[in-house]
Design an enzyme around this catalytic site. Structure first.
Site, PDB file in Angstrom:
ATOM      1  NE  ARG A   1      16.475 -76.807 -46.358  1.00 23.05           N
ATOM      2  CZ  ARG A   1      16.331 -75.710 -45.631  1.00 23.05           C
ATOM      3  NH1 ARG A   1      16.732 -75.695 -44.374  1.00 23.05           N
ATOM      4  NH2 ARG A   1      15.769 -74.640 -46.122  1.00 23.05           N
ATOM      5  CG  ASP A   2       9.417 -81.107 -48.457  1.00 22.43           C
ATOM      6  OD1 ASP A   2       9.202 -81.927 -47.533  1.00 22.43           O
ATOM      7  OD2 ASP A   2       8.508 -80.480 -49.034  1.00 22.43           O
TER       8      ASP A   2
END
Length: 208
Positions: free
Chosen positions: A67-68
């Site tokens: 997610r990052d």
């Protein structure tokens, strides 16, 4: 997660109300710092991309979505090994564990997938979009979606297509252009459906 291309997390704990992650120290420089010197040579970019894909594949096979994913969260050691860092925003793709509230928009704006930018549920294909942003960045020396503000950058991710890589660098093989385009599809179902398939495509490109 235990994999040569993932920085090992030893402990997640809390002391005096402060949550922390104790993780492997990786000596080297970030991919972001490397790109700041200019576009990477084709062979170097593909080799780094293959190792990032292997690290992501290991996480996804355990049901973990990063997610990052961004170039600042990829370290290159002095021996040339690639390490995916900072799973601080990670979540399980299945099950009930969520580190943050459902529907919260997290991650670094310029690398967000369209579904993540809209606060929708994400799976491994969101990481594949972010991977595509990094691959574009390695080849072009610039990110595909750039705005004057976070809001305008999000609008570009949601509504526009990036400048074709072939117009920036004439020496890139057509297969690399196709891989990047497929990673950056707005709809998750039009991207690579797994990082294992993505890794295979990159390794075939490297052999060619």
């Amino acid at each position: 997660l235990s994999h040569p291309n993932i920085a090992t997390v030893f402990e997640i704990d809390e002391r005096e109300g402060q949550t922390f992650i104790a993780m492997e120290y990786v000596e080297g420089k970030s991919l972001r710092e490397t790109i700041e010197r200019g576009p990477l040579k084709l062979k170097e970019a593909i080799n780094i991309a293959v190792e990032i894909a292997h690290g992501l594949q290991a996480a996804h096979e355990k049901g973990i979505v990063h997610r990052d994913m961004k170039s600042a969260n990829v370290m290159l050691t002095e021996k040339g090994q690639v390490k995916v860092m900072d799973f601080g925003l990670a979540k399980l793709a299945t099950g009930s564990l969520l580190i943050t509230k459902q529907g919260t928009t997290l991650g670094t704006v310029a690398y967000m997938s369209p579904e993540q930018a809209q606060g929708k549920p994400v799976d491994s294909r969101s990481d594949i979009f972010s991977f595509g942003v990094m691959l574009y960045e390695m080849a072009a020396g610039e990110r595909p979606f750039r705005g004057d503000t976070p809001t305008s950058t999000l609008a570009k991710i949601l509504e526009t297509e990036p400048k074709p890589l072939g117009e920036i660098r004439a020496d890139l093989p057509g297969e690399l252009l196709r891989i990047v385009r497929r990673c950056l599809r707005k709809k998750p179902e039009e991207r690579f459906q797994s990082t294992s398939d993505l890794a295979v495509a990159l390794k075939e490109l490297r052999q060619e």
